[in-house]
Motif scaffolding. Sequence first.
Motif, mmCIF file in Angstrom:
data_model
loop_
_atom_site.group_PDB
_atom_site.id
_atom_site.type_symbol
_atom_site.label_atom_id
_atom_site.label_comp_id
_atom_site.label_asym_id
_atom_site.label_seq_id
_atom_site.Cartn_x
_atom_site.Cartn_y
_atom_site.Cartn_z
ATOM 1 N N ILE A 160 -3.001 0.219 -3.705
ATOM 2 C CA ILE A 160 -2.237 -1.038 -3.618
ATOM 3 C C ILE A 160 -1.673 -1.322 -4.994
ATOM 4 N N SER B 279 0.875 -1.192 0.000
ATOM 5 C CA SER B 279 0.000 0.000 0.000
ATOM 6 C C SER B 279 0.903 1.230 0.000
ATOM 7 N N GLU C 130 -7.370 2.232 -2.327
ATOM 8 C CA GLU C 130 -7.862 1.678 -1.053
ATOM 9 C C GLU C 130 -8.544 2.765 -0.213
#
Lengths: 391, 102
Positions: free
Chosen positions: A382, A253, A359
């Motif tokens: 991500i 991430s 995300e």
Amino acid sequence: MNMVRIFNFLYGYYVVTMQGRKYEKVLNLMHVNGVYVWDIKYHQDGTIVMKIMRKHIDQFEKLCTRFGVAYKIKSEKGMPVFINRLFRRKGFVIGAFIFISGLFVLSNMVLRIEYPTEYSMRKEELTVQLKEAGFSVGMFKKAVDYEQVKKNFLVSNPNYTYMNITTNGITAKIDLYDKTNPQDIYDYNEPADIVAKCDGTIRQITVAVGTPVVEAGQQVTAGQMLIEGRELIKIAGRESDIYRRAEGKVMASIVCEIDNIPIFMYEPNETCTLEEEKTLKISSFSYKLKKISKIEEKFEYRINEKPFKILDFVLPISIETRQLYDRADAVEKSESKIAGDVIEYIRQNDFINPNAVIEDIMIEQTGQYEDTGIYSVVLTVIDNIGEVVVK
Amino acid sequence: MKRKQVKNSKIYAKTQAVKARISEYAELPYDVLLNVPKITITGDIQVAVENHQGIIEYTQNRIRINTIIGVVAIDGEEMNIKNILAEEIIVLGSISRVEVVK
């Protein structure tokens, strides 16, 4: 005899009737004086109907008057009559002229661009690129500098090595050759590691070749080794390590910040009525069919362009409909709507990898220019952060 | 006056006889040298009269054409004159009789 008939038609003739006691005499005198008559028919009522050339009608009239034979011009036929009648119908002549001129002009234009196969670029994109290179639908075939178009296109599109334009009637066929890059050849025995190309938190790590040196949940910084090419193997019961080219995928991430995103802040409310402004577009010319007054007091909602089609054939004529609404009917966009617009803007402008998954998103308005808000965004996406580095 | 006419007709007859002989010996068509009419009948639908001297009578059932040898009378029904040219008249219709009246 057909030739004679054609000549008679071209010069024009009259259909005349005559009645009287001495019509045989008139017939004889006409033939003696070189007056050509044909299709002489005797009717029950004693009249004779015949055809006579236009230029001989005066002589015929004189002879009839001289011998007391009653005559009457029944009708006028032939090409001169047809032309006279045609020129009396000015509307028809002008219409026919416009139609033929239009046909001539259209047949000298490129009205269709055809791509024989699928190329790496989509057809719509190719059409846009061609337009930028100086070739589009609606152009005159003779006005196009094909060599210059090819040159411009190939310069702005290095993915293509060859281009050819062939015109057949109103259709232009575009042949392109994709540039085929030589396949990357890796020496899999050449030692290489996978390192992080940016900061992030590891979510998942998949190793095909090599040894992972980080684990899920770990925070990494740019340039940090993720997968090492060194592997421990057993040969004849003895352990030894070899260095190979590391292979694998490291999903992490990543937090990235994007500033200065312009987003229009308003949308029409539910009760507002949309006004439509219609523009007729013919190639590069445009004419407003329906105008809207006080346009400066309105906001644009949507633009829709509808091209004219004949079966599958798209003409270079279209109607653009621009929907507008009053400023008074405008309401500020909701946060979710602005978030959607921001994501669309980020994707369209390639700020993030197209395969990356968003995300989390944090949006903050940093400024405003007229009706457009300027936003800053903190994104959590991500994405694969692995990058092969040869040792 | 009458004597002169008789004399002229005798000269004409003699000339014609000479012309006829020349035509015979030279194997030339009579209508070319003697200027006599040439009547061509095609079935019962068309009659073409060459070397004519004009129309004498024209009705639906009868056409009389003057020639050097006399009057060519054409009888029939619904008769039309297709053409009147300097040398030829073409008659169309349902022809029943063609007669040379001297």
